[in-house]
Scaffold this active site. Structure first.
Site, PDB file in Angstrom:
ATOM      1  N   TYR A 124       0.590  45.669  79.025  1.00 51.44           N
ATOM      2  CA  TYR A 124       1.228  44.926  77.936  1.00 51.44           C
ATOM      3  C   TYR A 124       1.317  45.828  76.715  1.00 51.44           C
ATOM      4  O   TYR A 124       0.295  46.328  76.227  1.00 51.44           O
ATOM      5  CB  TYR A 124       0.455  43.654  77.594  1.00 51.44           C
ATOM      6  CG  TYR A 124       1.176  42.862  76.521  1.00 51.44           C
ATOM      7  CD1 TYR A 124       2.249  42.042  76.860  1.00 51.44           C
ATOM      8  CD2 TYR A 124       0.839  42.990  75.180  1.00 51.44           C
ATOM      9  CE1 TYR A 124       2.956  41.352  75.884  1.00 51.44           C
ATOM     10  CE2 TYR A 124       1.537  42.308  74.200  1.00 51.44           C
ATOM     11  CZ  TYR A 124       2.596  41.497  74.549  1.00 51.44           C
ATOM     12  OH  TYR A 124       3.301  40.838  73.584  1.00 51.44           O
ATOM     13  N   GLN A 186       3.732  34.563  77.482  1.00 56.56           N
ATOM     14  CA  GLN A 186       4.631  34.418  78.625  1.00 56.56           C
ATOM     15  C   GLN A 186       4.673  35.689  79.471  1.00 56.56           C
ATOM     16  O   GLN A 186       4.835  35.630  80.697  1.00 56.56           O
ATOM     17  CB  GLN A 186       6.046  34.024  78.168  1.00 56.56           C
ATOM     18  CG  GLN A 186       6.726  34.982  77.220  1.00 56.56           C
ATOM     19  CD  GLN A 186       6.460  34.670  75.756  1.00 56.56           C
ATOM     20  OE1 GLN A 186       5.416  34.136  75.399  1.00 56.56           O
ATOM     21  NE2 GLN A 186       7.411  35.017  74.907  1.00 56.56           N
ATOM     22  N   ASN A 209      -2.068  40.097  70.187  1.00 57.33           N
ATOM     23  CA  ASN A 209      -2.596  39.149  69.220  1.00 57.33           C
ATOM     24  C   ASN A 209      -3.495  38.124  69.922  1.00 57.33           C
ATOM     25  O   ASN A 209      -3.796  38.225  71.104  1.00 57.33           O
ATOM     26  CB  ASN A 209      -1.451  38.463  68.453  1.00 57.33           C
ATOM     27  CG  ASN A 209      -0.505  37.711  69.397  1.00 57.33           C
ATOM     28  OD1 ASN A 209      -0.893  37.303  70.492  1.00 57.33           O
ATOM     29  ND2 ASN A 209       0.730  37.537  68.972  1.00 57.33           N
ATOM     30  N   SER A 234      -6.914  44.215  65.612  1.00 57.22           N
ATOM     31  CA  SER A 234      -7.589  45.482  65.382  1.00 57.22           C
ATOM     32  C   SER A 234      -8.574  45.415  64.222  1.00 57.22           C
ATOM     33  O   SER A 234      -8.463  44.574  63.324  1.00 57.22           O
ATOM     34  CB  SER A 234      -6.556  46.578  65.112  1.00 57.22           C
ATOM     35  OG  SER A 234      -7.151  47.849  65.200  1.00 57.22           O
ATOM     36  N   GLN A 256      -5.957  50.432  59.298  1.00 56.31           N
ATOM     37  CA  GLN A 256      -6.201  49.286  60.176  1.00 56.31           C
ATOM     38  C   GLN A 256      -5.707  47.992  59.559  1.00 56.31           C
ATOM     39  O   GLN A 256      -5.223  47.103  60.266  1.00 56.31           O
ATOM     40  CB  GLN A 256      -7.689  49.174  60.492  1.00 56.31           C
ATOM     41  CG  GLN A 256      -8.206  50.256  61.415  1.00 56.31           C
ATOM     42  CD  GLN A 256      -7.406  50.328  62.711  1.00 56.31           C
ATOM     43  OE1 GLN A 256      -7.431  49.422  63.518  1.00 56.31           O
ATOM     44  NE2 GLN A 256      -6.684  51.424  62.909  1.00 56.31           N
ATOM     45  N   HIS A 259      -2.175  46.862  60.443  1.00 56.95           N
ATOM     46  CA  HIS A 259      -1.856  46.425  61.806  1.00 56.95           C
ATOM     47  C   HIS A 259      -1.339  44.993  61.823  1.00 56.95           C
ATOM     48  O   HIS A 259      -0.389  44.665  62.518  1.00 56.95           O
ATOM     49  CB  HIS A 259      -3.094  46.524  62.698  1.00 56.95           C
ATOM     50  CG  HIS A 259      -3.132  47.768  63.524  1.00 56.95           C
ATOM     51  ND1 HIS A 259      -2.246  48.027  64.537  1.00 56.95           N
ATOM     52  CD2 HIS A 259      -3.963  48.836  63.485  1.00 56.95           C
ATOM     53  CE1 HIS A 259      -2.523  49.195  65.079  1.00 56.95           C
ATOM     54  NE2 HIS A 259      -3.571  49.715  64.470  1.00 56.95           N
ATOM     55  N   GLU A 323     -14.698  47.850  66.702  1.00 55.06           N
ATOM     56  CA  GLU A 323     -13.754  48.501  67.614  1.00 55.06           C
ATOM     57  C   GLU A 323     -13.684  49.991  67.279  1.00 55.06           C
ATOM     58  O   GLU A 323     -13.840  50.850  68.140  1.00 55.06           O
ATOM     59  CB  GLU A 323     -12.373  47.860  67.470  1.00 55.06           C
ATOM     60  CG  GLU A 323     -11.294  48.541  68.296  1.00 55.06           C
ATOM     61  CD  GLU A 323      -9.899  48.054  67.940  1.00 55.06           C
ATOM     62  OE1 GLU A 323      -8.987  48.274  68.759  1.00 55.06           O
ATOM     63  OE2 GLU A 323      -9.707  47.475  66.850  1.00 55.06           O
ATOM     64  N   HIS A 324     -13.440  50.287  66.013  1.00 52.47           N
ATOM     65  CA  HIS A 324     -13.418  51.664  65.521  1.00 52.47           C
ATOM     66  C   HIS A 324     -14.532  51.831  64.493  1.00 52.47           C
ATOM     67  O   HIS A 324     -14.668  50.999  63.590  1.00 52.47           O
ATOM     68  CB  HIS A 324     -12.093  51.997  64.830  1.00 52.47           C
ATOM     69  CG  HIS A 324     -10.877  51.736  65.653  1.00 52.47           C
ATOM     70  ND1 HIS A 324     -10.122  50.586  65.515  1.00 52.47           N
ATOM     71  CD2 HIS A 324     -10.279  52.473  66.621  1.00 52.47           C
ATOM     72  CE1 HIS A 324      -9.108  50.624  66.356  1.00 52.47           C
ATOM     73  NE2 HIS A 324      -9.185  51.753  67.057  1.00 52.47           N
ATOM     74  N   ASP A 357      -5.951  56.963  67.583  1.00 48.06           N
ATOM     75  CA  ASP A 357      -4.893  56.006  67.905  1.00 48.06           C
ATOM     76  C   ASP A 357      -3.727  56.681  68.612  1.00 48.06           C
ATOM     77  O   ASP A 357      -3.025  56.044  69.401  1.00 48.06           O
ATOM     78  CB  ASP A 357      -4.372  55.347  66.620  1.00 48.06           C
ATOM     79  CG  ASP A 357      -5.045  54.019  66.345  1.00 48.06           C
ATOM     80  OD1 ASP A 357      -5.891  53.594  67.153  1.00 48.06           O
ATOM     81  OD2 ASP A 357      -4.740  53.407  65.306  1.00 48.06           O
ATOM     82  N   GLU A 411     -37.619  36.658 103.122  1.00 45.47           N
ATOM     83  CA  GLU A 411     -36.621  35.853 102.403  1.00 45.47           C
ATOM     84  C   GLU A 411     -36.184  34.653 103.235  1.00 45.47           C
ATOM     85  O   GLU A 411     -35.300  33.901 102.821  1.00 45.47           O
ATOM     86  CB  GLU A 411     -35.399  36.710 102.025  1.00 45.47           C
ATOM     87  CG  GLU A 411     -35.675  37.652 100.861  1.00 45.47           C
ATOM     88  CD  GLU A 411     -34.412  38.257 100.270  1.00 45.47           C
ATOM     89  OE1 GLU A 411     -33.338  38.174 100.920  1.00 45.47           O
ATOM     90  OE2 GLU A 411     -34.488  38.806  99.155  1.00 45.47           O
ATOM     91  N   HIS A 416     -30.230  37.364 109.271  1.00 45.29           N
ATOM     92  CA  HIS A 416     -30.223  38.721 108.740  1.00 45.29           C
ATOM     93  C   HIS A 416     -31.178  39.609 109.554  1.00 45.29           C
ATOM     94  O   HIS A 416     -30.843  40.733 109.940  1.00 45.29           O
ATOM     95  CB  HIS A 416     -30.658  38.735 107.267  1.00 45.29           C
ATOM     96  CG  HIS A 416     -29.570  38.353 106.308  1.00 45.29           C
ATOM     97  ND1 HIS A 416     -29.011  37.103 106.276  1.00 45.29           N
ATOM     98  CD2 HIS A 416     -28.936  39.081 105.349  1.00 45.29           C
ATOM     99  CE1 HIS A 416     -28.090  37.056 105.331  1.00 45.29           C
ATOM    100  NE2 HIS A 416     -28.024  38.258 104.754  1.00 45.29           N
TER     101      HIS A 416
END
Length: 433
Positions: A124, A186, A209, A234, A256, A259, A323-324, A357, A411, A416
């Site tokens: 994406y 979508q 987003n 971001s 940032q 963004h 994140e950064h 980036d 067990e 087994h």
């Protein structure tokens, strides 16, 4: 930006809370979109393109002619920059490849592990207020290096029904041929369920987003696909002391903030004096930005902490899990060694976050909203699965079998145990004959 001086630790979470809507509210909007795409396929994608992108799409898949036309539109200077970024990203991600592992853990017992590419991946690429052609490189390059069999790219069209030329150029450069004119929830739905034009994929990558993030998380809840991470708006945190250049720090914060209005920037400064110098630069640089209104709105969601104690500053950084993270302090080596929660770290005055980036070579698809506490950023590993194998010889089973029998018995898993016992009995019978 709100300024807080040595706030008590008990208030930190409240003060640096991200500016996000409740996921339940977002899911109420996203769920019907995904269901409609599941039921109506291409028809729903065209409807949502008209509703959200204000464009009528007849051909959802980008044609080869459109790609060639787009390539011709990209300025040569940008092509050269993209090529250099591609080279750096390829080098760093190719170095992440690991050889197959094979070892004999005990005589006659061989264990192996191999990397197998995820067969079908969806990428994406945001293309709204900022067409992120750099993300095509960040996702497409490791997907190709991993050997993914099918790569499908989705990006929202503009009001002319076209995807940004630089996005198409970057896609063509890394060998992506299936490109879909679809954005938002979508697009995630199309990759999740498949439509008449869009192939269903096994794993979805890419930032977006809050609606895109919610759609990705809903897709995983349904058990249909895997996702790279729940990456949302971001964010950046800059830790600065007297050694930091105020203009540099301000530029990083604004990089940032521009963004989107739901982005967040956090400053952690060693003194009020340092904070004042940086915020003065922020105000000065902000006025000159073309995306002034977006950045200004993001700054309203942002906060500056004055933390005199370095140990407390480190605690705050690790609690926020940015994140950064940009570390612009004198003793940066000592500080960086104590950072355990961050998507990507940028060290020193001359390492702007924007280098990561675009072109330094590391990946810019990173965990946000505190997910850096338990998620890594995208890497070559994100596009492969690790499959283990084992092979046991008759001699190996005689050595290992009793161990397995004992453990299975304790067990209370008799079948087994019997799976081993029956083989050992067979070997004993063969020896008798």
């Amino acid at each position: 930006m709100k300024v807080l001086v040595n706030p008590p630790k008990s208030t930190w979470k409240k003060e640096f809370a991200r500016p996000i809507r409740k996921m339940k509210d977002i899911e109420k909007i996203v769920k019907p979109i995904m269901q409609k795409v599941k039921r109506q396929g291409d028809k729903a994608l065209r409807k949502f393109a008209l509703e959200y992108d204000h464009v009528e799409i007849h051909q959802l898949l980008v044609t080869r002619e459109e790609i060639l036309a787009a390539v011709a539109e990209v300025p040569e200077t940008l092509k050269e920059a993209i090529l250099q970024a591609k080279s750096n990203i390829e080098k760093f991600h190719r170095a992440q490849q690991t050889p197959d592992l094979e070892m004999e853990v005990m005589e006659g017992v061989i264990c192996m592990r191999r990397s197998i590419p995820v067969q079908k991946v969806g990428l994406y690429i945001p293309g709204g207020t900022a067409p992120l052609f750099s993300t095509v490189l960040m996702l497409g390059i490791p997907a190709q290096l991993a050997g993914c069999k099918e790569i499908v790219l989705c990006s929202p069209p503009n009001q002319e029904g076209k995807i940004h030329p630089a996005i198409l150029y970057a896609a063509d450069l890394v060998g992506i041929t299936t490109i879909v004119k679809a954005g938002g929830a979508q697009a995630i739905a199309a990759l999740t369920y498949g439509t008449q034009s869009v192939p269903q994929v096994d794993k979805i990558f890419g930032p977006g987003n809050q609606y895109v993030t919610a759609a990705k998380q809903l897709a995983t809840k349904k058990g249909m696909v895997a996702i790279d991470m729940p990456a949302g708006p971001s964010e950046v945190l800059v830790y600065a002391d007297e050694s930091a250049v105020p203009a540099f720090v301000a530029a990083d914060l604004l990089s940032q903030a521009e963004h989107g209005i739901d982005s967040q920037v956090v400053l952690v400064a060693s003194s009020e004096k340092v904070t004042k110098k940086i915020l003065k630069e922020v105000d000065s640089q902000l006025e000159k930005l073309p995306r002034y209104k977006i950045a200004q709105k993001a700054l309203e969601n942002s906060v500056a902490f004055v933390i005199n104690n370095p140990d407390k500053a480190i605690d705050l950084i690790n609690e926020y899990a940015p994140e950064h993270l940009i570390v612009s302090v004198e003793n940066y080596e000592e500080i960086v060694s104590q950072i355990v929660n961050a998507g990507s770290v940028f060290i020193g005055n001359f390492t702007p976050e924007s280098a990561g980036d675009y072109a330094s070579g590391t990946n810019h698809t990173l965990p946000t909203n505190g997910y850096a506490k338990n998620h890594s950023g995208v890497s070559l590993d994100s596009f492969v699965k690790k499959i283990t194998y084992q092979q046991i010889t008759p001699k190996g089973l005689r050595k290992l079998g009793p161990v397995v029998e004992t453990m299975a018995s304790h067990e209370l898993l008799e079948a087994h145990r019997n799976a081993v016992t029956i083989r050992l009995a067979y070997l004993d019978a063969q020896n008798e004959n």
